[in-house]
Write a protein that holds these residues in place. Sequence first.
Motif, PDB file in Angstrom:
ATOM      1  N   ILE A 304    -106.620 -15.445 100.979  1.00 48.26           N
ATOM      2  CA  ILE A 304    -105.582 -16.338 100.454  1.00 48.26           C
ATOM      3  C   ILE A 304    -104.875 -15.569  99.338  1.00 48.26           C
ATOM      4  O   ILE A 304    -105.497 -15.226  98.328  1.00 48.26           O
ATOM      5  N   GLN A 309    -100.126 -18.647  97.468  1.00 50.24           N
ATOM      6  CA  GLN A 309    -101.287 -19.447  97.850  1.00 50.24           C
ATOM      7  C   GLN A 309    -100.950 -20.604  98.803  1.00 50.24           C
ATOM      8  O   GLN A 309    -101.643 -20.786  99.815  1.00 50.24           O
ATOM      9  N   TYR A 313    -102.763 -20.476 102.440  1.00 52.20           N
ATOM     10  CA  TYR A 313    -104.014 -21.226 102.272  1.00 52.20           C
ATOM     11  C   TYR A 313    -104.667 -21.589 103.604  1.00 52.20           C
ATOM     12  O   TYR A 313    -105.872 -21.380 103.793  1.00 52.20           O
ATOM     13  N   HIS A 360    -104.645 -26.845  95.468  1.00 52.33           N
ATOM     14  CA  HIS A 360    -105.364 -26.088  96.492  1.00 52.33           C
ATOM     15  C   HIS A 360    -106.803 -25.779  96.065  1.00 52.33           C
ATOM     16  O   HIS A 360    -107.698 -25.692  96.914  1.00 52.33           O
TER      17      HIS A 360
END
Length: 445
Positions: A304, A309, A313, A360
């Motif tokens: 990642i 990100q 992800y 995340h």
Amino acid sequence: MFTRRSILAGSAASLLAAPALGAAPKKTALPKGFVAVENGRLVLDGKPYRFTGANLWYGAWLGSPGASGDRARLKRELDRLKALGVTNLRVLGAGERSPAKVAASPTFQEAPGVYSQDLLKGLDVLLAEMAARDMKAVIYVNNFWDWSGGMPAYLNWVGNGPWFQQGDPAHPWPEFADYSARFYGDQKANALFRRYLTGLVGRQNTVTGKAYRDDPTIMAWQLANEPRPAGSQAFGDKNLPAYYRWIEEVSTIIKTLDPRHLVSTGSEGDMGCLQSEACVVQAHKPATIDYLTLHIWPNNWGWIDPKTQPATYDAGEARCRDYVRRHIALAKSLNKPLVIEEFGLIREDRAFAPGADATHKDRFYKTIYGLALDDMKAGGPIAGTNFWAWNGEGRAQHPDAWFVQGDKSFVGDPPQEEQGLYGVFDTDTSTKAVIAEHAAAVRAL
């Protein structure tokens, strides 16, 4: 307490009494409160032992009566973790003075054989406070990385060099990993390490009066933080025999001195074993290694991208899911438990500040917790998880968020990285809620 003389005497005695390498430890009836392995699972007093845990490497530093100590904060942090449902802490029980610019200070061992009674007392205090809260400890006694000294510090002490700091641009990856991995075959460096190890395992707690080997607060001794056989395949091909032999020898020494406690390697899994499942299996085959460990670092491993990100992800999470599943299969093949003892993800935009957007990060925690919980429900080998790491009320002390020797506001992010990069602060409401929800689900099993 132990002295240099007592350590030397104890080390010699333990080596003479050591059973054959990799031999099964003698079966002894465990007193109440000790975690054990039965039929490939962790058990406690005859029942499955499952836990939600955290990493708190600096616990002994807070417990110290010396300059680094803050026992009041230690109690507050343990109370906060207990309130979240955290019952297991992975902590550092060693540290060697390192020339690295970003390294823990003070240390357990300022020079070969020169030990900090303050930090040893700090570990005593930590264990006593954890016992009062019915928590279990995993104590790692060495480090592949130089942020606590570890294997590179031992090599430097015995003149196996030239020493250089992790991240030195003059020595690009994998030079550092290949250098640190020289440790396994260096007899002089290992003599220094084993002298410390023997004294620590044989220590008597100055707070409780209880010998460490008799303390059920300790779940396991761990050989090192992320011991890797090498960085490059070329060096690894030559070094694997020394790596496997070191695991057998050190675990045998610990089991000889302390047959009641579990022993683990501290391995990341195949990403820390030349990306070889065969390496993981061989490293965990000895009967003196009780369970497998797993670390999951998708940002660090390039799964990642920290710069993108949100866009990277989903694909990275898929790789993490596969990584966990593959290591569950390895644990089953060895009929040994598995602990996911490190996992982490950065906040959005690589923020370090408490309360920053953790969308995340929280999703990643839920993913790892979900995989663990599903395996627990299915009667699989996963016994627990330890997120990396608890920052609590600690805060970065400088505008660039880097650690400086003398700083006392320790956080879970070690000195080798920005303070706040991965850790969970006491004000990180959303992430704390994810942890608490998982802990409640584990308790309900």
